[in-house]
Design a protein around this motif. Structure first.
Motif, PDB file in Angstrom:
ATOM      1  N   MET A   1       9.649 -24.448  10.483  1.00 51.26           N
ATOM      2  CA  MET A   1      10.784 -24.532   9.593  1.00 51.26           C
ATOM      3  C   MET A   1      10.314 -24.196   8.178  1.00 51.26           C
ATOM      4  N   VAL A   2      11.163 -23.509   7.423  1.00 46.34           N
ATOM      5  CA  VAL A   2      10.873 -23.127   6.046  1.00 46.34           C
ATOM      6  C   VAL A   2      11.876 -23.838   5.143  1.00 46.34           C
ATOM      7  N   LYS A   3      11.346 -24.359   4.032  1.00 47.94           N
ATOM      8  CA  LYS A   3      12.202 -25.057   3.077  1.00 47.94           C
ATOM      9  C   LYS A   3      12.083 -24.400   1.708  1.00 47.94           C
ATOM     10  N   VAL A   4      13.223 -24.184   1.082  1.00 43.92           N
ATOM     11  CA  VAL A   4      13.279 -23.698  -0.289  1.00 43.92           C
ATOM     12  C   VAL A   4      13.678 -24.885  -1.158  1.00 43.92           C
ATOM     13  N   THR A   5      12.883 -25.151  -2.173  1.00 43.00           N
ATOM     14  CA  THR A   5      13.174 -26.239  -3.109  1.00 43.00           C
ATOM     15  C   THR A   5      13.422 -25.629  -4.482  1.00 43.00           C
ATOM     16  N   VAL A   6      14.556 -25.997  -5.066  1.00 39.96           N
ATOM     17  CA  VAL A   6      14.907 -25.527  -6.409  1.00 39.96           C
ATOM     18  C   VAL A   6      14.890 -26.741  -7.325  1.00 39.96           C
ATOM     19  N   LEU A   7      14.058 -26.677  -8.361  1.00 39.11           N
ATOM     20  CA  LEU A   7      13.909 -27.758  -9.326  1.00 39.11           C
ATOM     21  C   LEU A   7      14.567 -27.319 -10.637  1.00 39.11           C
ATOM     22  N   TYR A   8      15.672 -27.954 -10.971  1.00 41.78           N
ATOM     23  CA  TYR A   8      16.434 -27.587 -12.166  1.00 41.78           C
ATOM     24  C   TYR A   8      15.995 -28.434 -13.348  1.00 41.78           C
ATOM     25  N   GLY A   9      15.611 -27.777 -14.446  1.00 39.44           N
ATOM     26  CA  GLY A   9      15.266 -28.481 -15.666  1.00 39.44           C
ATOM     27  C   GLY A   9      16.499 -29.105 -16.306  1.00 39.44           C
ATOM     28  N   PRO A  10      16.284 -30.069 -17.215  1.00 41.06           N
ATOM     29  CA  PRO A  10      17.425 -30.706 -17.885  1.00 41.06           C
ATOM     30  C   PRO A  10      18.303 -29.672 -18.593  1.00 41.06           C
ATOM     31  N   PRO A  11      19.590 -29.660 -18.274  1.00 42.64           N
ATOM     32  CA  PRO A  11      20.489 -28.670 -18.885  1.00 42.64           C
ATOM     33  C   PRO A  11      20.891 -29.057 -20.304  1.00 42.64           C
ATOM     34  N   GLU A  12      21.307 -28.061 -21.054  1.00 41.50           N
ATOM     35  CA  GLU A  12      21.804 -28.306 -22.411  1.00 41.50           C
ATOM     36  C   GLU A  12      23.085 -29.131 -22.387  1.00 41.50           C
ATOM     37  N   ASP A  13      23.944 -28.886 -21.399  1.00 43.33           N
ATOM     38  CA  ASP A  13      25.225 -29.594 -21.273  1.00 43.33           C
ATOM     39  C   ASP A  13      25.346 -30.096 -19.829  1.00 43.33           C
ATOM     40  N   PRO A  14      24.940 -31.339 -19.562  1.00 37.38           N
ATOM     41  CA  PRO A  14      24.976 -31.852 -18.186  1.00 37.38           C
ATOM     42  C   PRO A  14      26.368 -31.804 -17.543  1.00 37.38           C
ATOM     43  N   SER A  15      27.400 -32.051 -18.317  1.00 41.62           N
ATOM     44  CA  SER A  15      28.758 -32.021 -17.772  1.00 41.62           C
ATOM     45  C   SER A  15      29.129 -30.616 -17.283  1.00 41.62           C
ATOM     46  N   ALA A  16      28.814 -29.613 -18.083  1.00 45.50           N
ATOM     47  CA  ALA A  16      29.095 -28.226 -17.692  1.00 45.50           C
ATOM     48  C   ALA A  16      28.251 -27.840 -16.477  1.00 45.50           C
ATOM     49  N   PHE A  17      26.995 -28.287 -16.451  1.00 47.03           N
ATOM     50  CA  PHE A  17      26.132 -28.023 -15.303  1.00 47.03           C
ATOM     51  C   PHE A  17      26.765 -28.591 -14.039  1.00 47.03           C
ATOM     52  N   GLU A  18      27.143 -29.857 -14.083  1.00 48.04           N
ATOM     53  CA  GLU A  18      27.703 -30.530 -12.903  1.00 48.04           C
ATOM     54  C   GLU A  18      28.989 -29.856 -12.431  1.00 48.04           C
ATOM     55  N   ASP A  19      29.842 -29.468 -13.368  1.00 43.35           N
ATOM     56  CA  ASP A  19      31.097 -28.804 -12.998  1.00 43.35           C
ATOM     57  C   ASP A  19      30.814 -27.487 -12.281  1.00 43.35           C
ATOM     58  N   HIS A  20      29.935 -26.684 -12.849  1.00 45.59           N
ATOM     59  CA  HIS A  20      29.624 -25.390 -12.238  1.00 45.59           C
ATOM     60  C   HIS A  20      28.906 -25.584 -10.909  1.00 45.59           C
ATOM     61  N   TYR A  21      27.979 -26.524 -10.865  1.00 49.62           N
ATOM     62  CA  TYR A  21      27.211 -26.756  -9.646  1.00 49.62           C
ATOM     63  C   TYR A  21      28.127 -27.161  -8.485  1.00 49.62           C
ATOM     64  N   ALA A  22      29.023 -28.103  -8.750  1.00 45.94           N
ATOM     65  CA  ALA A  22      29.913 -28.608  -7.701  1.00 45.94           C
ATOM     66  C   ALA A  22      30.989 -27.601  -7.293  1.00 45.94           C
ATOM     67  N   ASN A  23      31.542 -26.902  -8.268  1.00 49.56           N
ATOM     68  CA  ASN A  23      32.705 -26.055  -7.993  1.00 49.56           C
ATOM     69  C   ASN A  23      32.406 -24.586  -7.750  1.00 49.56           C
ATOM     70  N   THR A  24      31.216 -24.133  -8.132  1.00 53.54           N
ATOM     71  CA  THR A  24      30.870 -22.725  -7.955  1.00 53.54           C
ATOM     72  C   THR A  24      29.594 -22.551  -7.143  1.00 53.54           C
ATOM     73  N   HIS A  25      28.513 -23.193  -7.573  1.00 56.47           N
ATOM     74  CA  HIS A  25      27.220 -22.920  -6.940  1.00 56.47           C
ATOM     75  C   HIS A  25      27.109 -23.494  -5.522  1.00 56.47           C
ATOM     76  N   ALA A  26      27.426 -24.761  -5.342  1.00 49.35           N
ATOM     77  CA  ALA A  26      27.321 -25.357  -4.004  1.00 49.35           C
ATOM     78  C   ALA A  26      28.191 -24.611  -2.976  1.00 49.35           C
ATOM     79  N   PRO A  27      29.410 -24.189  -3.330  1.00 41.49           N
ATOM     80  CA  PRO A  27      30.182 -23.388  -2.371  1.00 41.49           C
ATOM     81  C   PRO A  27      29.512 -22.048  -2.031  1.00 41.49           C
ATOM     82  N   LEU A  28      28.786 -21.457  -2.985  1.00 39.81           N
ATOM     83  CA  LEU A  28      28.046 -20.230  -2.677  1.00 39.81           C
ATOM     84  C   LEU A  28      26.935 -20.522  -1.667  1.00 39.81           C
ATOM     85  N   VAL A  29      26.217 -21.615  -1.893  1.00 44.00           N
ATOM     86  CA  VAL A  29      25.157 -22.003  -0.948  1.00 44.00           C
ATOM     87  C   VAL A  29      25.744 -22.190   0.445  1.00 44.00           C
TER      88      VAL A  29
END
Length: 100
Positions: A1-29
């Motif tokens: 099994m192969v695992k890809v780990t993505v480590l995200y550094g602290p964002p400039e705007d955590p709220s904007a990060f969370e919104d984009h991550y939940a509503n755009t990025h996770a659906p792409l994954v």
């Protein structure tokens, strides 16, 4: 099994990060082929109480190296990778590992 780990550094705007991550990025994954498991977590601390170097961690599991390569090379995989700069203002470190 192969695992890809993505480590995200602290964002400039955590709220904007969370919104984009939940509503755009996770659906792409979710559209990526051959992903056997996807797990996203928020970093809450370090053992010594110092500031954590990462804000979020994402892990994607694939049955094989071939499945990993095919998924990342697919249009869905390319769209997912291309989206990272759209929200990861703290940067993203990606490592690929074989699961024992």
């Amino acid at each position: 099994m192969v695992k890809v780990t993505v480590l995200y550094g602290p964002p400039e705007d955590p709220s904007a990060f969370e919104d984009h991550y939940a509503n755009t990025h996770a659906p792409l994954v979710a559209k990526m082929p051959a992903v056997q498991r996807f797990e996203a977590s928020r970093v809450i601390g370090t053992p010594d109480g110092s500031e954590a170097p990462y804000y979020r961690i994402a892990e994607l599991w694939f049955d094989s190296h071939d499945d990993f390569q095919a998924s990342m090379g697919s249009p869905q995989g390319q769209d997912t990778v291309a989206d990272i700069p759209n929200f990861a203002s703290g940067g993203a470190t990606v490592v690929i590992s074989e699961v024992d």
